[in-house]
Design a protein around this motif. Sequence first.
Motif, PDB file in Angstrom:
ATOM      1  N   LEU A 289       0.965  -1.157  -0.073  1.00  0.00           N
ATOM      2  CA  LEU A 289       0.084  -0.097  -0.003  1.00  0.00           C
ATOM      3  C   LEU A 289       0.921   1.254   0.164  1.00  0.00           C
ATOM      4  O   LEU A 289       1.730   1.199   0.643  1.00  0.00           O
ATOM      5  N   LYS A 290       0.197   2.029  -0.708  1.00  0.00           N
ATOM      6  CA  LYS A 290       1.062   3.702  -0.768  1.00  0.00           C
ATOM      7  C   LYS A 290      -0.207   4.491  -0.408  1.00  0.00           C
ATOM      8  O   LYS A 290      -0.931   4.861  -1.214  1.00  0.00           O
ATOM      9  N   ILE A 291       0.148   5.175   0.784  1.00  0.00           N
ATOM     10  CA  ILE A 291      -0.971   6.168   0.938  1.00  0.00           C
ATOM     11  C   ILE A 291      -0.613   7.585   0.657  1.00  0.00           C
ATOM     12  O   ILE A 291       0.616   8.100   1.158  1.00  0.00           O
ATOM     13  N   GLU A 292      -1.182   8.360   0.186  1.00  0.00           N
ATOM     14  CA  GLU A 292      -1.016   9.882  -0.007  1.00  0.00           C
ATOM     15  C   GLU A 292      -1.895  10.780   0.434  1.00  0.00           C
ATOM     16  O   GLU A 292      -3.179  10.346   0.900  1.00  0.00           O
ATOM     17  N   ASN A 293      -1.689  12.026   0.550  1.00  0.00           N
ATOM     18  CA  ASN A 293      -2.328  13.090   0.904  1.00  0.00           C
ATOM     19  C   ASN A 293      -2.733  12.914   2.551  1.00  0.00           C
ATOM     20  O   ASN A 293      -3.681  13.567   3.210  1.00  0.00           O
TER      21      ASN A 293
END
Length: 354
Positions: free
Chosen positions: A4-8
């Motif tokens: 998982l890559k989480i942004e913001n």
Amino acid sequence: MAFLKIENVKIKGVAACVPDNLQDNMDYSILSEDERKKYIDTTGVHYRHVTDKDTCTSDLCLSAAEKLIADLNWKKEEIEALVFVSQTPDYKMPTTACVLQNRLGLKSSTLSFDISLGCSGYVYGLSVISSLVSSGNIKRALLLVGNTQSKNVNYRDKSTYLLFGDAGTATALEYNPAEQDTMLFHLQTYGDGMNSIIIPDGMYRNPVCESSFVEYTDEEGNVRTPMQLKMDGMDVFSFVISKVPKCIKGLIENYQISDDMIDFYFLHHANKFLMEKLRKKLKFAEEKTPYNIENFGNSSGACVPLLMVTNCKERLENGSSRMLFSGFGVGLSVGAGYLTTKNLVVSDLILYKK
């Protein structure tokens, strides 16, 4: 693969709370003085903070959350989500997150739910709540992670009683596309090892009955009931040495994370012997891998945020920090994460007194 890559999302702060009741493993009467010294040297656990019979994980997490909210100058009406991660909830039902939403005085529109995970709980919980925040529909959220595992162990069980300490933690997150943190995760599950760490009785597979409270002695002389924690040390050792490095290396390789991109390696505090085996196998520098197991023991899912508060407060508060962290254990479950923060608010450690 569960990458998982989480942004913001930006992590704004972290807090931790432990009971003020400090127990010294040198006072444990079941072992001889030499055996106690050897145990402390091997596991690294000298002292543990342990709750009384009336204090729950939610009480510790509540204190951590109240302190963090105050230190951040957040308004409670701005908090829109609360996730509680623990395997020592207040009740079989309702979920403890609902209890905490009310006790914290959060608005009724707050999304609140529990996640039942132990040692990997912080990594999983952070991945879940940051995913919710990343959409922008939720602007501010609280992740509460803790356990009071001391309630589940028998005084005469040498394999577990001296190991576990109690703690509750709070992590604050907010939606922030302009100043987002890097958040990367790799999560794995090995349910075929479910019996390696288990409390057999007390739920619906094996409901409470008369025999649930009858003590028995295992082949190593440890005494417990089916309502108390049972841990197979050799199975856990094999899991940590064989599976955990693969999970951590998978994260590093998938996202091309190099050692010079990491300021801290935060490993779950299973015990010092296992941690050192894992650290050396992964070639993590000793000076980048802080421990607090001597004074807090194994606090399950709370280990990583507790370590941030007790060992790295000054560094995390002043400038940017990059950390690789991992939680692993009951399930069997393992998670690894990579996180960057900047000027994190780190509350002083709270000693809880009822």
